[in-house]
Write an enzyme that holds these catalytic residues in place. Structure first.
Site, mmCIF file in Angstrom:
data_model
loop_
_atom_site.group_PDB
_atom_site.id
_atom_site.type_symbol
_atom_site.label_atom_id
_atom_site.label_comp_id
_atom_site.label_asym_id
_atom_site.label_seq_id
_atom_site.Cartn_x
_atom_site.Cartn_y
_atom_site.Cartn_z
ATOM 1 N N GLY A 13 0.826 -1.218 0.000
ATOM 2 C CA GLY A 13 0.000 0.000 0.000
ATOM 3 C C GLY A 13 0.851 1.255 0.000
ATOM 4 O O GLY A 13 0.663 2.152 0.822
ATOM 5 N N SER A 15 1.238 3.405 -2.633
ATOM 6 C CA SER A 15 0.912 4.376 -3.683
ATOM 7 C C SER A 15 0.512 5.729 -3.117
ATOM 8 O O SER A 15 0.615 6.746 -3.783
ATOM 9 C CB SER A 15 -0.234 3.825 -4.547
ATOM 10 O OG SER A 15 -1.315 3.410 -3.737
ATOM 11 N N SER A 38 -2.675 -1.477 -5.008
ATOM 12 C CA SER A 38 -3.771 -2.337 -5.415
ATOM 13 C C SER A 38 -4.467 -1.764 -6.647
ATOM 14 O O SER A 38 -4.607 -2.429 -7.670
ATOM 15 C CB SER A 38 -4.753 -2.476 -4.242
ATOM 16 O OG SER A 38 -5.928 -3.081 -4.652
ATOM 17 N N ASP A 64 -3.190 -7.214 -4.858
ATOM 18 C CA ASP A 64 -4.155 -7.051 -3.774
ATOM 19 C C ASP A 64 -3.686 -7.986 -2.658
ATOM 20 O O ASP A 64 -3.847 -9.206 -2.758
ATOM 21 C CB ASP A 64 -5.549 -7.435 -4.273
ATOM 22 C CG ASP A 64 -6.583 -7.474 -3.155
ATOM 23 O OD1 ASP A 64 -6.209 -7.340 -1.978
ATOM 24 O OD2 ASP A 64 -7.779 -7.661 -3.468
ATOM 25 N N ASN A 91 1.749 -2.335 5.420
ATOM 26 C CA ASN A 91 1.112 -1.033 5.627
ATOM 27 C C ASN A 91 -0.285 -0.940 5.023
ATOM 28 O O ASN A 91 -1.112 -0.159 5.489
ATOM 29 C CB ASN A 91 2.022 0.055 5.026
ATOM 30 C CG ASN A 91 1.309 1.374 4.871
ATOM 31 O OD1 ASN A 91 1.136 2.115 5.841
ATOM 32 N ND2 ASN A 91 0.858 1.685 3.660
ATOM 33 N N TYR A 156 -12.291 -2.397 12.059
ATOM 34 C CA TYR A 156 -10.938 -1.817 11.951
ATOM 35 C C TYR A 156 -10.157 -2.025 13.248
ATOM 36 O O TYR A 156 -8.992 -2.430 13.238
ATOM 37 C CB TYR A 156 -11.092 -0.332 11.623
ATOM 38 C CG TYR A 156 -9.800 0.412 11.352
ATOM 39 C CD1 TYR A 156 -9.165 0.328 10.116
ATOM 40 C CD2 TYR A 156 -9.234 1.235 12.328
ATOM 41 C CE1 TYR A 156 -7.995 1.033 9.862
ATOM 42 C CE2 TYR A 156 -8.067 1.947 12.079
ATOM 43 C CZ TYR A 156 -7.451 1.847 10.844
ATOM 44 O OH TYR A 156 -6.290 2.549 10.595
ATOM 45 N N ALA A 159 -9.117 -5.637 13.653
ATOM 46 C CA ALA A 159 -7.992 -5.974 12.770
ATOM 47 C C ALA A 159 -6.688 -5.403 13.325
ATOM 48 O O ALA A 159 -5.657 -6.078 13.353
ATOM 49 C CB ALA A 159 -8.251 -5.432 11.364
ATOM 50 N N LYS A 160 -6.740 -4.151 13.765
ATOM 51 C CA LYS A 160 -5.509 -3.494 14.222
ATOM 52 C C LYS A 160 -5.037 -4.069 15.559
ATOM 53 O O LYS A 160 -3.842 -4.178 15.811
ATOM 54 C CB LYS A 160 -5.728 -1.981 14.330
ATOM 55 C CG LYS A 160 -5.987 -1.309 12.980
ATOM 56 C CD LYS A 160 -4.831 -1.500 12.016
ATOM 57 C CE LYS A 160 -5.034 -0.775 10.700
ATOM 58 N NZ LYS A 160 -3.922 -0.986 9.766
ATOM 59 N N ILE A 189 -3.339 10.763 11.262
ATOM 60 C CA ILE A 189 -2.269 11.288 10.414
ATOM 61 C C ILE A 189 -2.907 11.826 9.130
ATOM 62 O O ILE A 189 -3.849 11.230 8.596
ATOM 63 C CB ILE A 189 -1.244 10.169 10.056
ATOM 64 C CG1 ILE A 189 -0.816 9.371 11.308
ATOM 65 C CG2 ILE A 189 -0.033 10.754 9.330
ATOM 66 C CD1 ILE A 189 -0.024 10.106 12.344
HETATM 67 P P1 NAP Z 1 -4.610 5.661 2.536
HETATM 68 O O1 NAP Z 1 -4.086 7.020 2.297
HETATM 69 O O2 NAP Z 1 -6.056 5.362 2.359
HETATM 70 O O3 NAP Z 1 -3.748 4.644 1.643
HETATM 71 C C1 NAP Z 1 -4.009 3.268 1.711
HETATM 72 C C2 NAP Z 1 -2.988 2.525 0.887
HETATM 73 O O4 NAP Z 1 -3.259 1.115 1.025
HETATM 74 C C3 NAP Z 1 -3.081 2.849 -0.575
HETATM 75 O O5 NAP Z 1 -1.778 2.886 -1.113
HETATM 76 C C4 NAP Z 1 -3.859 1.677 -1.156
HETATM 77 O O6 NAP Z 1 -3.526 1.396 -2.482
HETATM 78 C C5 NAP Z 1 -3.372 0.556 -0.266
HETATM 79 N N1 NAP Z 1 -4.268 -0.588 -0.260
HETATM 80 C C6 NAP Z 1 -5.560 -0.646 0.160
HETATM 81 N N2 NAP Z 1 -6.036 -1.893 0.020
HETATM 82 C C7 NAP Z 1 -5.028 -2.630 -0.521
HETATM 83 C C8 NAP Z 1 -4.906 -3.982 -0.897
HETATM 84 N N3 NAP Z 1 -5.914 -4.845 -0.765
HETATM 85 N N4 NAP Z 1 -3.719 -4.401 -1.415
HETATM 86 C C9 NAP Z 1 -2.685 -3.546 -1.558
HETATM 87 N N5 NAP Z 1 -2.752 -2.248 -1.211
HETATM 88 C C10 NAP Z 1 -3.912 -1.799 -0.694
HETATM 89 O O7 NAP Z 1 -4.285 5.164 4.004
HETATM 90 P P2 NAP Z 1 -3.150 5.638 5.021
HETATM 91 O O8 NAP Z 1 -3.738 6.629 5.933
HETATM 92 O O9 NAP Z 1 -1.894 5.940 4.300
HETATM 93 O O10 NAP Z 1 -2.996 4.295 5.858
HETATM 94 C C11 NAP Z 1 -1.918 3.404 5.684
HETATM 95 C C12 NAP Z 1 -1.946 2.417 6.837
HETATM 96 O O11 NAP Z 1 -1.807 3.117 8.064
HETATM 97 C C13 NAP Z 1 -3.263 1.641 6.959
HETATM 98 O O12 NAP Z 1 -2.989 0.331 7.381
HETATM 99 C C14 NAP Z 1 -4.014 2.398 8.026
HETATM 100 O O13 NAP Z 1 -4.947 1.598 8.680
HETATM 101 C C15 NAP Z 1 -2.870 2.802 8.938
HETATM 102 N N6 NAP Z 1 -3.152 3.950 9.804
HETATM 103 C C16 NAP Z 1 -3.476 5.166 9.261
HETATM 104 C C17 NAP Z 1 -3.742 6.223 10.123
HETATM 105 C C18 NAP Z 1 -4.087 7.602 9.619
HETATM 106 O O14 NAP Z 1 -4.500 8.433 10.448
HETATM 107 N N7 NAP Z 1 -3.954 7.905 8.360
HETATM 108 C C19 NAP Z 1 -3.660 6.042 11.505
HETATM 109 C C20 NAP Z 1 -3.336 4.792 11.996
HETATM 110 C C21 NAP Z 1 -3.062 3.752 11.136
HETATM 111 P P3 NAP Z 1 -4.568 1.635 -3.686
HETATM 112 O O15 NAP Z 1 -4.860 3.096 -3.731
HETATM 113 O O16 NAP Z 1 -3.821 1.132 -4.868
HETATM 114 O O17 NAP Z 1 -5.788 0.804 -3.355
#
Ligand code: NAP
Length: 249
Positions: A13, A15, A38, A64, A91, A156, A159-160, A189
């Protein structure tokens, strides 16, 4: 001390959001990066170009990771390209937020599949390589929500929280192979995931953060870099990067 120079780092993930910031950070340290995505092909390819233009090395690989076969192929392609995997960063994640009364079985399964099961699929695929290599580092992206729970996020948070248990068990099992396993628990974030929260709810959340702001993806990415470069004696841990929000929960 670990090093990023020439290390092969697979970021699922990557991108957008945190994954992208992590890919940039490790590339900056000299790592060869596998940018998994993905659906976001274009942003992933742009990131690879950006890394290459800065003198780094990266490839984009579509998979995926919630599908075990595709997770295996992602590792296979990484090995084909770079011959080894030194660091795996699980991630990739999604959220589908509904209170329990409205949460469907499909929405439960989907989030568990992408946010939890994918980490096992990836570790399962990478393990033979890391054990053959004599070591490696695995970092799982959990969340403050996995520690504290949150209304509307049963799938969520389960899972976490599951990732935290997985991290501790994997750390115990894999230490003898020289593999460390840790988790990060970010708070809120600034990524698409948080941007998608309605403005009013964002303002309420902000009031709960003692530092008074959301975190930046780079602040999480630097913790990843720390674990890789300086974290040789750290395993089975989770690092909170949350502006203090958990103190108040
Ligand atoms: P985001 O901006 O929504 O980005 C999610 C990323 O995951 C994208 O690159 C997406 O790729 C990829 N992804 C989703 N489903 C996928 C799959 N089945 N296979 C491969 N790639 C997949 O999310 P983010 O905020 O950066 O979050 C990244 C991680 O940090 C997540 O695990 C999230 O739960 C965790 N997190 C985030 C926060 C926050 O506040 N942002 C806080 C705590 C934890 P595509 O676009 O190609 O689908």
């Amino acid at each position: 001390m670990g090093t990023l120079k020439e290390a092969v780092v697979v970021v699922t993930g990557a991108s957008r959001g945190l994954g992208k910031a992590i890919a940039e950070e490790v590339a900056d340290g000299g790592a060869k990066v596998v940018v998994n995505y993905s659906r976001s092909k274009e942003p992933a390819e742009e990131l690879v170009n950006q890394i290459s233009e800065s003198g780094g090395e990266a490839i984009a690989v579509q998979a995926d990771v919630s599908d075990a076969e595709q997770a295996q192929k992602l590792i296979d392609q990484s090995i084909e390209q770079f011959n080894r995997v030194d660091v795996l960063i699980n991630n990739a994640g999604i959220n589908i937020d509904r209170t329990l009364q409205k949460l469907s079985v499909e929405d439960w399964d989907k989030v568990i599949q992408v946010d939890l099961n994918s980490a096992f699929y990836m570790v399962h695929a990478v393990l033979p390589h890391m054990t053959d290599q004599g070591g490696g580092k695995i970092i799982n992206m959990s969340s403050f929500i996995g520690e504290a729970g949150n209304i509307g996020q049963a799938n969520y948070s389960a899972a976490k929280a599951g990732l935290l248990g997985f991290t501790k068990t994997a750390a115990q099992e894999l230490a003898r192979f020289g593999i460390t396993v840790n988790a990060l628990c970010p708070g809120f974030i600034e990524t698409d995931m948080v941007a998608n929260i309605p403005e009013e709810a964002q303002q309420k959340l902000l009031k709960q953060v003692p530092l008074g702001r959301f975190g930046k993806p780079e602040e999480v990415a630097r913790a990843v870099r720390y674990l890789i470069e300086d974290g040789d004696y750290i395993t089975g841990q989770s690092i909170d990067i949350n502006g203090g929000i958990y103190i108040r929960t």
